[in-house]
Write an enzyme that holds these catalytic residues in place. Structure first.
Site, PDB file in Angstrom:
ATOM      1  CB  CYS A   1      -0.984   0.000   1.177  1.00  0.00           C
ATOM      2  SG  CYS A   1      -0.245   0.223   2.803  1.00  0.00           S
TER       3      CYS A   1
ATOM      4  CB  CYS B   1      -3.107   1.478  -1.582  1.00  0.00           C
ATOM      5  SG  CYS B   1      -2.949   3.240  -1.923  1.00  0.00           S
TER       6      CYS B   1
ATOM      7  CB  CYS C   1       2.912  -1.816  -7.403  1.00  0.00           C
ATOM      8  SG  CYS C   1       3.675  -3.286  -6.671  1.00  0.00           S
TER       9      CYS C   1
END
Length: 258
Positions: A118, A192, A199
């Site tokens: 997250c 998230c 990411c």
């Protein structure tokens, strides 16, 4: 002949090919409408129509994206599916109305490796890491990190894990995602919407990528006491998703999705 109204609602909802594809797609990860259009290969108006029917039937929920407030992520409520499947089975025969057996720790000498991500690594991903470790009793190697980690764990993260699950992470500190560069993970779960967008890739094409669109429980602001109910709700939802994730970890990985 019995009327269609006598058919259990789960059967009526799931029997349509498009709705079944939507449920199958959402069983592994949360998605936006445009992603489901691409994955299923049907026009957006048709996808939206069937998503509305699934939402009205209580099988699918939507949350506003924290990355782009004009967009929403859709999530399959697996607990609700379990209840409705049991009800459909009982309607056919009483012996078929049993609920599913809770997942058990994964056996084997090589534990699965799961990374939770997250933004701050001070709430959602840290909670997921702790709960997966607890539920698998070491059968899974769980780790979490943040794209922009906070200096410390949120006090309510420590509190909710201690009070609701008996887990102590008081000495845990948020970890930066960069510290894991070069490592390989069989499963990467983003919790998230903002973290999902940035990411990096971990592993290869066999890595299972999953997204859980869970709002930041601290985002509403206020005192720690004011936000604690949001932390408790988030932890409950994450724990539910963890239970189903454990089952998915034993299944063959699906092709990577957008």
């Amino acid at each position: 002949m019995e009327s269609a109204r006598s058919v259990p609602s789960f059967v009526q909802l799931a029997a349509h090919p498009v709705r079944w594809q939507l449920m199958t797609t959402l069983s592994g990860s949360d998605h936006r409408v445009r992603e489901m259009v691409s994955l299923i290969g049907e026009p957006q108006n048709l996808i939206s129509y069937h998503l509305r029917l699934l939402r009205d039937g209580g099988l699918v929920r939507a949350t506003r994206s924290s990355f782009d407030g004009r967009d929403s992520y859709y999530h399959l409520d697996l607990d609700r599916c379990t209840e409705m499947l049991a009800g459909a089975g009982a309607a056919l025969h009483p012996a078929l109305g049993r609920t599913l057996v809770p997942p058990v720790p994964i056996p084997g000498p090589a534990p699965a490796q799961v990374l939770f991500v997250c933004t701050g690594n001070s709430a959602r991903s840290a909670i997921a890491e702790a709960l997966l470790r607890r539920r698998t009793d070491g059968g899974v190697e769980a780790i979490s990190a943040g794209t922009r980690p906070k200096p410390d764990m949120h006090p309510n993260t420590v509190r909710v894990l201690r009070e609701e699950f008996g887990i102590d992470i008081a000495d845990r500190r948020p970890r930066h995602l960069d510290t894991l560069a070069g490592r390989r993970f069989g499963t990467v779960v983003t919790l998230c919407d903002k973290a999902r967008e940035v990411c990096p890739e971990f592993g290869d094409d066999d890595t299972r990528r999953i997204h859980w669109s869970i709002p930041d429980p601290a985002a509403a602001g206020g005192s720690d006491e004011d936000t604690y109910p949001a932390f408790r709700a988030s932890a409950t939802e994450i724990d539910t998703r963890i239970r189903y994730l454990i089952e998915a970890l034993t299944a063959p990985a699906r092709p990577a999705r957008p």
